[in-house]
Scaffold this active site. Structure first.
Site, PDB file in Angstrom:
ATOM      1  N   GLY A  42       8.165  36.093 -12.168  1.00  0.00           N
ATOM      2  CA  GLY A  42       8.341  37.463 -12.633  1.00  0.00           C
ATOM      3  C   GLY A  42       7.220  38.359 -12.135  1.00  0.00           C
ATOM      4  O   GLY A  42       6.207  37.890 -11.598  1.00  0.00           O
ATOM      5  N   CYS A  43       7.402  39.661 -12.315  1.00  0.00           N
ATOM      6  CA  CYS A  43       6.430  40.621 -11.811  1.00  0.00           C
ATOM      7  C   CYS A  43       5.155  40.633 -12.654  1.00  0.00           C
ATOM      8  O   CYS A  43       4.043  40.618 -12.124  1.00  0.00           O
ATOM      9  CB  CYS A  43       7.043  42.013 -11.745  1.00  0.00           C
ATOM     10  SG  CYS A  43       7.899  42.502 -13.246  1.00  0.00           S
TER      11      CYS A  43
END
Lengths: 348, 348, 348, 348
Positions: A151-152
């Site tokens: 994920g970011c």
């Protein structure tokens, strides 16, 4: 086009990570995009969904069930979590996969069920998955056929912390992560709270105390630390489109000084093309990485002795999603890791 | 206009806090604005400096040395710190003062010199100053002739913490404050890093580990806590004009639970017109207070037991500056505390 | 509260114009808000729909069919066009109405049907309606019980043009209006093209050549011109929340000079509290009126002789909607026209 | 690096067009950047001026007088108008030049003096200059050693108008151009009116009736029209960083219909890689070209017969400046015209 180009499919090309991936794929000389899916948009030209992609020559959108996967070398899956576990499970074995969703990131299907609220539908495939934080799992990425792209938020928090925990320079608790994201982190969802009028000139937090990315961070940091990790993590929504900013509050182990952290991080990332440790006192901005696959990191002493503050920035759609996905594909396929990813940040 | 209206002077009317103060003064029935100063702009109409004030009838800008202070009842000083200590020192004794700068906030002139880099020029006057966090110093504000109006960050951080420290519900250390501000917090300074092109779609931190507001927070919290306080404090710049958002990480004292914090805060602020404790699970946004004198507070359990996260929002130009200044003036003058301050937030 | 306060109902309080109206009603001493409707939100507190209104004491939202209109003196209708013609038709005769939709603006029901795509359902009531561009229809507004509040684009375009056409200083053709609006002009509609990510850092046009406001402008200007008017009108979407900016290209009648336009406009609006003609060479910004009921106008010579350019700005939610609605109510009720509307623009 | 790579110098690398040029040069395989100048910044690394360029390997900034031009093949001049006419005049003849300033755009030095307020200092060199609107002056660009790169407004207005005037499909008067620009069009100037707080959530016009780009547009259109042209031109400032949007109001010649314009434009640009005529009813947004060298054009009937509205969008820093500069360099040097310019727009 040479016959030797890789045949690429993008599942979920009508979302922001899909679009961003296509932007970079268009700069990559070693592949051709053969398939784009977009269920509600099937039959349409990509320009109807994303006018900015009009000048790029791309195939028409199709439904996922109409794809002949046998012809593809690699598939990027840009769909929301929980929607494609069965599709990916049933792909021909010769097709490599980079999954940008959260579906294969957590090693333990029980934890997955707890965090995402439904049982995992491809438990066997989960075992094959490699967590694709490229800089720290590179050898495993080379060897796998399924990368679970991080994920970011997690990418941005893990890069500065891993080397420090691995070397036991900082305590495993407390680690307080105050994270901030641009609005594109929420995807192209049509929701009231994501309207321009609701977002501009405002700032808020969400998922306070219980965001889904926290267990992913715990797991990844635990892979490198000398024991279990449980972080405090608060995400915030910034009135900007792109960017992740992580402010991380840590405690130094006895005898460790802030310059030791600086040195250790510089050492870790000296030869990395996409991770850059700034000189002391530098202040990174998300704007310095916008549109690029870079991550910038800086280290600062707190005003309280024995404590330090780490800052890290990425573009959530690039190093936090599609850029890292392409980086992983390059590694899986034995291509130069930066291929297609050399464009610098767009500033201003 | 009745003869009984208070005669008001605004020193430094050409900055943002000056302009914002004038907006609210225009709604106040008990006063008339008699004097506006703006040194570089002296001789001009306010509409040349702030076209939006054109329709409001206001006196022409003059130099500070041309003001006859004897005719004034109250002076608001909206000038940068370090520029008016001597002016304020020499004012006639009948003139009351609300100083929006940092000049009289720190009790100890030595600490002032350390933090602001020059010695204090009105040490005697400093002794008269009352710190104007209205809700917690109200009685002192009533009795003084000089209010040191608190900073925007500090107001927003102190309001949620004071009742919890006063009642010993939370530990005095660690207190980690991750604070975010709109760009107007930097005033109308013409600097490259404040240009639209440099700010839009970016997020950054500044003053990491050593911001000037930290000692002010320590001092104020120390007034209510059972011992000295030293907070960790990191300010950030949000690509928005107005708003302060504070995310505060605290530890509960043994035996204390998160609902105890909620209850204590509700109790403290039940009758306050400008401070509002939201129901559990609410998420305040700076946009919910923009343009108003309100502060919203919420309380959240961390995912780690025994720890809690407090959120607080204000408009930095209103409750964080000019609104609280007017609130303090009302208290000093024996007027209703909300006079001129009843306009609600502007949304969207 | 005195018994003599007007009892006010707001139909459609869950949209932006409803919220903005409530902000101003809260500053008005001559009324009390008795009823708020919001069909999908019925039963909720307004704070659940608009947290920023939380500190304002307001009644719970109800369904429109549950309202007892007999107790109300005045109703503001903030609902989309075409939804309440029958409701308004059937109201008790003692209730006065300000309708903010487009429902009663066009005199001719046939034209209405053509422009809005369905037949008018309250043709008789239409005959009673007065077009509420207050400055130019004031006497009629005083005498009516139904005001059709003008649109935001139309208000902003009509104010500069009416005096010039009335005095035959400019040609009736061509009149080219290039208009720009903030995103709140589209209301709180949850649509993809209104998402923050789609709007920020972009600019586009819409309704090119055929926007619904054009016939309204034709009609109103025709009321004052010496013959029929048909304007060219192009609306654009600006990445800002509030504001209408109109750039209007006109031709001077033979013998007329640009200063004649200036003089005529100054004369027209000299005594108006909300319309301000700027000195020659001034450049209005929407930011100079944001949050206020003001309209600013400026006049400029074109580089081609005999042609001029008019600029006008308003806040679409205030003078372009809720502010003018309250201004009209004040006129209808015989109250001071500026009551509740004195708060100046919020800048920055 | 191959010896055959072109040696490139960038004069004025510390401004936005310089930075944007460097972003694209970094993607171009046929050159190496040998020299960067930045007078006030001489001696610094580019990362100190533009942190986002840190990861790109680039030479240190030097003063323009310290450059040995003999070693360079091509020089891009990104300095403000009026500052380098003499420098460019004295360059060795083997060095080719793309000048991004306005210095060599106007054919007539007298007109230059009138518009820019000082006499031209390199009148002889002016005679060699070719106006670099690549699509329409391509053969001349190939043959020259000095390209005067067009302005951002002018490029965006000229592309849609040239084919229509060349074919006499529209009248030469009136042509009303209502143009809108992002803030980066003003460069990195540190001015109050360009501060974030002054720009966000506001819209304004400037240079009304007398902007410097108008004579440039007149001249270029005159090159293709059957007679002299004088346009009405109003520029506006949009609260966005990048983008030019032109709304152009034209009259059709007798007998011409709107689809004729569409057809003619499609024909003109069918084989152009960077200019795209959209299908009827399409609405271009600046966001669809942001960060790319594309120009999008659409054609619309006005509601008044015999009149049409043209829309055109570009990124002012790319097709309006640095991108077109590189496109011109490619043409001058006999390289593929799209080299280094293939990256698509960044959306969202």
């Amino acid at each position: 086009m040479a016959a030797s180009k890789l045949a690429v499919g993008v599942l979920g090309a009508s979302g922001y990570t899909g679009a961003e991936l296509l932007r970079f794929l268009g700069q990559h000389d070693g592949l051709r995009v053969e398939v784009l899916t977009g269920d509600r948009m099937a039959g349409k030209e990509i320009a109807e969904v994303f006018p900015h992609l009009g000048p790029q020559r791309l195939p028409r959108l199709v439904k996922i069930e109409d794809v002949d996967f046998a012809d593809l070398d690699i598939v990027f899956c840009c769909l929301p979590h929980g929607t494609t576990q069965e599709v990916l499970r049933d792909l021909p074995h010769n097709v490599k996969i980079v999954d940008l969703s959260a579906d294969f990131r957590l090693y333990d299907p029980k934890l997955y069920a707890e965090v995402y609220g439904h049982s995992h539908k491809a438990v066997d495939l989960q075992k094959e998955a490699v967590y694709g934080l490229t800089e720290h799992y590179r050898e495993k990425v080379k060897a796998t056929r399924l990368v679970a792209n991080p994920g970011c938020y997690t990418t941005t928090c893990e890069l500065p912390l891993i080397p420090l925990l691995a070397d036991e320079l900082i305590e495993r608790d407390p680690i307080v992560i105050d994270a901030k994201s641009g609005v594109s982190g929420a995807g192209r969802s049509v929701k009231e709270n994501l309207l321009f009028n609701e977002v501009l000139d405002g700032f808020s937090a969400y998922g306070v105390g219980n965001h889904r990315h926290a267990p992913e961070i715990d797991q990844c940091l635990g892979d490198f630390a000398s024991g279990e990790i449980k972080v405090t993590f608060t995400p915030h929504l910034v009135p900007m489109v792109r960017g992740i900013f992580a402010t991380i509050y840590v405690r130094l182990k006895p005898g460790v000084l802030v310059p030791d952290l600086q040195e250790r991080l510089e050492e870790s990332y000296r030869d990395e093309p996409f991770v850059h440790v700034l000189p002391p006192k530098s202040l990174p901005s998300t704007k310095h990485v916008r549109g690029s696959n870079h991550c910038l990191i800086s280290v600062h002493p707190d005003r309280i002795e024995g404590r330090a503050i780490l800052l890290a920035v990425t573009d959530n759609l690039v190093k936090g999603a599609s850029g890292q996905a392409l980086q992983n594909m390059n590694v899986m396929m034995g291509l130069p890791e930066t291929m297609g990813l050399t464009m610098g940040p767009m500033f201003p």
